[in-house]
Design a protein around this motif. Structure first.
Motif, mmCIF file in Angstrom:
data_model
loop_
_atom_site.group_PDB
_atom_site.id
_atom_site.type_symbol
_atom_site.label_atom_id
_atom_site.label_comp_id
_atom_site.label_asym_id
_atom_site.label_seq_id
_atom_site.Cartn_x
_atom_site.Cartn_y
_atom_site.Cartn_z
ATOM 1 N N UNK A 39 10.482 10.331 -2.625
ATOM 2 C CA UNK A 39 9.836 11.632 -2.675
ATOM 3 C C UNK A 39 10.693 12.734 -2.059
ATOM 4 N N UNK A 40 11.494 12.399 -1.070
ATOM 5 C CA UNK A 40 12.382 13.392 -0.464
ATOM 6 C C UNK A 40 13.797 12.841 -0.397
ATOM 7 N N UNK A 41 14.729 13.491 -1.061
ATOM 8 C CA UNK A 41 16.104 13.002 -1.083
ATOM 9 C C UNK A 41 16.759 13.060 0.286
ATOM 10 N N UNK A 42 16.374 14.018 1.112
ATOM 11 C CA UNK A 42 16.973 14.153 2.441
ATOM 12 C C UNK A 42 16.816 12.851 3.225
ATOM 13 N N UNK A 43 15.613 12.293 3.223
ATOM 14 C CA UNK A 43 15.386 11.036 3.942
ATOM 15 C C UNK A 43 16.044 9.880 3.206
ATOM 16 N N UNK A 44 15.823 9.779 1.923
ATOM 17 C CA UNK A 44 16.304 8.660 1.130
ATOM 18 C C UNK A 44 17.810 8.564 1.180
ATOM 19 N N UNK A 45 18.510 9.673 1.136
ATOM 20 C CA UNK A 45 19.954 9.670 1.105
ATOM 21 C C UNK A 45 20.607 9.222 2.409
ATOM 22 N N UNK A 85 0.838 -1.202 0.000
ATOM 23 C CA UNK A 85 0.000 0.000 0.000
ATOM 24 C C UNK A 85 0.873 1.252 0.000
ATOM 25 N N UNK A 86 1.923 1.246 0.797
ATOM 26 C CA UNK A 86 2.833 2.400 0.854
ATOM 27 C C UNK A 86 3.505 2.637 -0.490
ATOM 28 N N UNK A 87 3.854 1.559 -1.192
ATOM 29 C CA UNK A 87 4.466 1.694 -2.523
ATOM 30 C C UNK A 87 3.491 2.349 -3.490
ATOM 31 N N UNK A 122 10.124 -3.216 18.276
ATOM 32 C CA UNK A 122 10.092 -1.999 17.481
ATOM 33 C C UNK A 122 8.789 -1.955 16.697
ATOM 34 N N UNK A 123 8.503 -0.779 16.162
ATOM 35 C CA UNK A 123 7.282 -0.511 15.422
ATOM 36 C C UNK A 123 7.618 -0.375 13.944
ATOM 37 N N UNK A 124 6.735 -0.883 13.088
ATOM 38 C CA UNK A 124 6.876 -0.676 11.648
ATOM 39 C C UNK A 124 5.769 0.290 11.238
ATOM 40 N N UNK A 125 6.153 1.424 10.666
ATOM 41 C CA UNK A 125 5.170 2.452 10.317
ATOM 42 C C UNK A 125 4.501 2.136 8.971
ATOM 43 N N UNK A 126 3.576 2.994 8.561
ATOM 44 C CA UNK A 126 2.778 2.766 7.349
ATOM 45 C C UNK A 126 3.382 3.380 6.095
ATOM 46 N N UNK A 127 4.606 3.865 6.165
ATOM 47 C CA UNK A 127 5.183 4.541 5.007
ATOM 48 C C UNK A 127 6.502 3.889 4.607
ATOM 49 N N UNK A 128 6.921 4.193 3.391
ATOM 50 C CA UNK A 128 8.251 3.803 2.932
ATOM 51 C C UNK A 128 8.961 5.066 2.454
ATOM 52 N N UNK A 129 10.282 5.023 2.451
ATOM 53 C CA UNK A 129 11.064 6.174 1.985
ATOM 54 C C UNK A 129 11.509 6.028 0.544
ATOM 55 N N UNK A 156 10.914 -2.377 -1.438
ATOM 56 C CA UNK A 156 10.438 -1.182 -0.746
ATOM 57 C C UNK A 156 11.201 -1.065 0.567
ATOM 58 N N UNK A 157 11.688 0.142 0.859
ATOM 59 C CA UNK A 157 12.505 0.391 2.048
ATOM 60 C C UNK A 157 11.835 1.396 2.976
#
Length: 175
Positions: A165-171, A35-37, A147-154, A115-116
């Protein structure tokens, strides 16, 4: 998507670990990542990353000819050959990311889809304080590591392209 995947941990040292979980939880995590993808990539305009453009909500960035580490691809190829995520010398390895992925054969070539999710410190259950979980009709204290796994991917990798979507996080966790 990801129906036949396993769930993996990418350590801070770039080691890859297989997360040992039951089938029901595995399916739930795979659905969450699928879903996040879709939310991150599908039906969005793909814009090649140039380092200066910040995408709008209906866009995502990509890097073509992106090479993932062999350790990650090997884990997708043969999950059973991947070391389990467990304690080493009394503690768990530091987590950089959680990921899922699959490989298909297309025109006699391997095609990978992964997906990461960047692991943030606030996803780890703290050993300090008291962690409470509701079970049945009452709360129980949890002392074990978790630990918790959230509903989003980077980021999402397919073929030879990395989408984000955001290089700051992805990088922060590319290898």
């Amino acid at each position: 998507m990801f129906e036949n995947s396993s769930v993996f941990i990418l350590g801070k040292d770039n080691a890859v670990y297989l997360l040992e979980i039951d089938e029901g939880l595995r399916n739930e995590i795979l659905q969450l990542f699928s879903i996040a993808k879709v939310q991150m990539v599908d039906n969005k305009e793909k814009i090649e990353f140039d380092g200066s453009y910040i995408p709008n909500s209906d866009e995502c960035l990509y890097i073509s000819n992106y090479k993932l580490a062999d350790e990650i691809l090997d884990a997708i190829r043969v999950p059973i050959g991947t070391e389990f995520f467990k304690k080493y010398n009394g503690s768990f390895p530091e987590i950089k990311a959680i990921f899922v992925g699959e490989k298909i054969e297309r025109d006699d070539k391997e095609v990978f889809s992964l997906a990461f999710q960047l692991f943030r410190r606030d996803q780890r259950l703290k050993k300090t304080g008291i962690n409470l979980f509701y079970h049945g009709s009452t709360f129980k204290k949890e002392n074990d590591y978790g630990f918790n796994i959230s509903k989003s991917i980077e980021c999402y990798f397919e073929g030879d392209s990395l989408y984000f979507s955001l290089f700051i996080l992805q990088g922060r966790f590319l290898i």
